[in-house]
Enzyme design. Sequence first.
Site, short mmCIF file in Angstrom:
data_model
loop_
_atom_site.label_atom_id
_atom_site.label_comp_id
_atom_site.label_asym_id
_atom_site.label_seq_id
_atom_site.Cartn_x
_atom_site.Cartn_y
_atom_site.Cartn_z
N GLY A 1 -0.34 2.81 9.14
CA GLY A 1 0.51 2.80 10.33
C GLY A 1 -0.20 2.45 11.63
N MET B 1 -10.49 -6.12 6.71
CA MET B 1 -9.71 -5.01 7.29
C MET B 1 -9.24 -5.41 8.68
SD MET B 1 -9.54 -2.72 5.02
CE MET B 1 -8.62 -1.55 6.02
N ASP C 1 -5.69 -6.36 5.35
CA ASP C 1 -5.21 -4.99 5.12
C ASP C 1 -5.24 -4.20 6.41
OD1 ASP C 1 -4.56 -2.51 4.11
OD2 ASP C 1 -6.46 -2.20 3.07
N GLY C 2 -4.03 -3.78 6.83
CA GLY C 2 -3.91 -2.92 8.00
C GLY C 2 -2.98 -3.50 9.05
N SER D 1 0.87 -1.17 0.00
CA SER D 1 0.00 0.00 0.00
C SER D 1 0.90 1.22 0.00
CB SER D 1 -0.87 -0.02 1.26
OG SER D 1 -1.24 1.30 1.60
N HIS E 1 -8.57 0.30 -3.59
CA HIS E 1 -9.33 0.02 -2.36
C HIS E 1 -10.20 1.24 -2.12
CE1 HIS E 1 -9.22 -0.69 2.29
NE2 HIS E 1 -10.42 -0.81 1.78
N MET F 1 -9.62 7.38 -0.68
CA MET F 1 -10.45 7.81 0.46
C MET F 1 -11.14 9.13 0.12
SD MET F 1 -7.93 7.08 3.66
CE MET F 1 -6.85 5.65 3.71
N HIS G 1 -1.52 -1.82 -4.16
CA HIS G 1 -2.79 -1.57 -3.45
C HIS G 1 -2.92 -0.05 -3.30
CE1 HIS G 1 -5.94 -2.47 -0.39
NE2 HIS G 1 -5.46 -1.39 0.22
N MET H 1 -12.38 3.35 -0.35
CA MET H 1 -12.96 3.73 0.94
C MET H 1 -13.79 4.99 0.72
SD MET H 1 -9.65 2.82 3.23
CE MET H 1 -8.56 2.86 1.83
N ASP I 1 -4.99 3.14 -2.10
CA ASP I 1 -6.04 3.48 -1.14
C ASP I 1 -6.75 4.77 -1.53
OD1 ASP I 1 -5.94 1.39 0.91
OD2 ASP I 1 -3.88 2.07 1.18
N GLY J 1 -8.82 4.19 7.07
CA GLY J 1 -8.65 5.64 7.09
C GLY J 1 -7.21 6.10 7.16
N PHE J 2 -6.38 5.33 7.84
CA PHE J 2 -4.99 5.76 8.02
C PHE J 2 -4.04 4.57 7.96
CE2 PHE J 2 -7.81 8.59 10.24
CZ PHE J 2 -7.41 9.85 9.81
N GLY K 1 1.56 -1.78 4.19
CA GLY K 1 1.96 -0.40 3.90
C GLY K 1 3.24 -0.03 4.59
N SER K 2 3.11 0.49 5.82
CA SER K 2 4.31 1.04 6.48
C SER K 2 5.42 0.02 6.68
CB SER K 2 3.95 1.67 7.83
OG SER K 2 2.63 1.43 8.18
#
Length: 231
Positions: free
Chosen positions: A152, A144, A178-179, A11, A71, A40, A36, A73, A38, A149-150, A200-201
């Site tokens: 990290g 999820m 995811d997340g 991500s 994705h 939003m 991926h 959102m 994101d 929304g964010f 992601g991070s």
Amino acid sequence: MCAYRCKIGPSILNSDLACLGDECKRMLECGADYLHLDVMDGHFVPNITFGHPVVQCIRKSIGDGPTCEVHMMVSRPDQWVKAMSESGANIYTFHLEASDNPQQLIKEIREEGMKAGCAIKPATPVSKLIDLLHTQMADVALVMTVEPGFGGQSFMRPMMEKVRELRKAYPHLDIGVDGGVGPSSIHHCAEAGANMIVSGSAIMRSNDPRKVISDLRGVVQEVIQQTSLER
Ligand code: DX5
Ligand code: ZN
């Protein structure tokens, strides 16, 4: 042989967004199976990222080959199907919570030549997604493991029960997480039966993203291999 294979999708939310094209290329060079992206809208989630014009620029930058999952959102996922398809998205993953008619939406996504993914937030019971898949099959189920929304945030391990139930109900389905997924949580995801790994991070902030991608893949592949031996 197991019917599903491991796919790692970085991500790019926490990357240097001023250099998005280069960041995407860097991830693909480091062994990503897909990207991926994101999206939003500041309404479905309390944050705004980017929409289809940016996806179009990414596609131009990376070329036709690589797979891009968007994705979504967003509150009205039916609104962006055509635009995303025309911009080069390959997998259109919408949120079950945001759609009035998910069966119809899955059909529309496919008519536009994309694969259809359906995501659920942490508070949404997995039975709702399983019920949908019984009436209208999707290509990807995305669980999820943080509140969307964010980037990290911390991985929510209780969500693994949802992955387990989905895998039991659909042995061949592409199931994503995811997340907060990274080297310290990947074994939970793999053991539960996830095969599409969004991270992601853990990847973007690493000095050695190639190694992180390959380590994540190693854990998932090992579980897939074990599972097929046990059958
Ligand atoms: C959260 C996004 C995720 C997130 C992943 O709303 O959907 O894709 O960016 O990033 P990490 O792995 O940092 O949680
Ligand atoms: Zn995401």
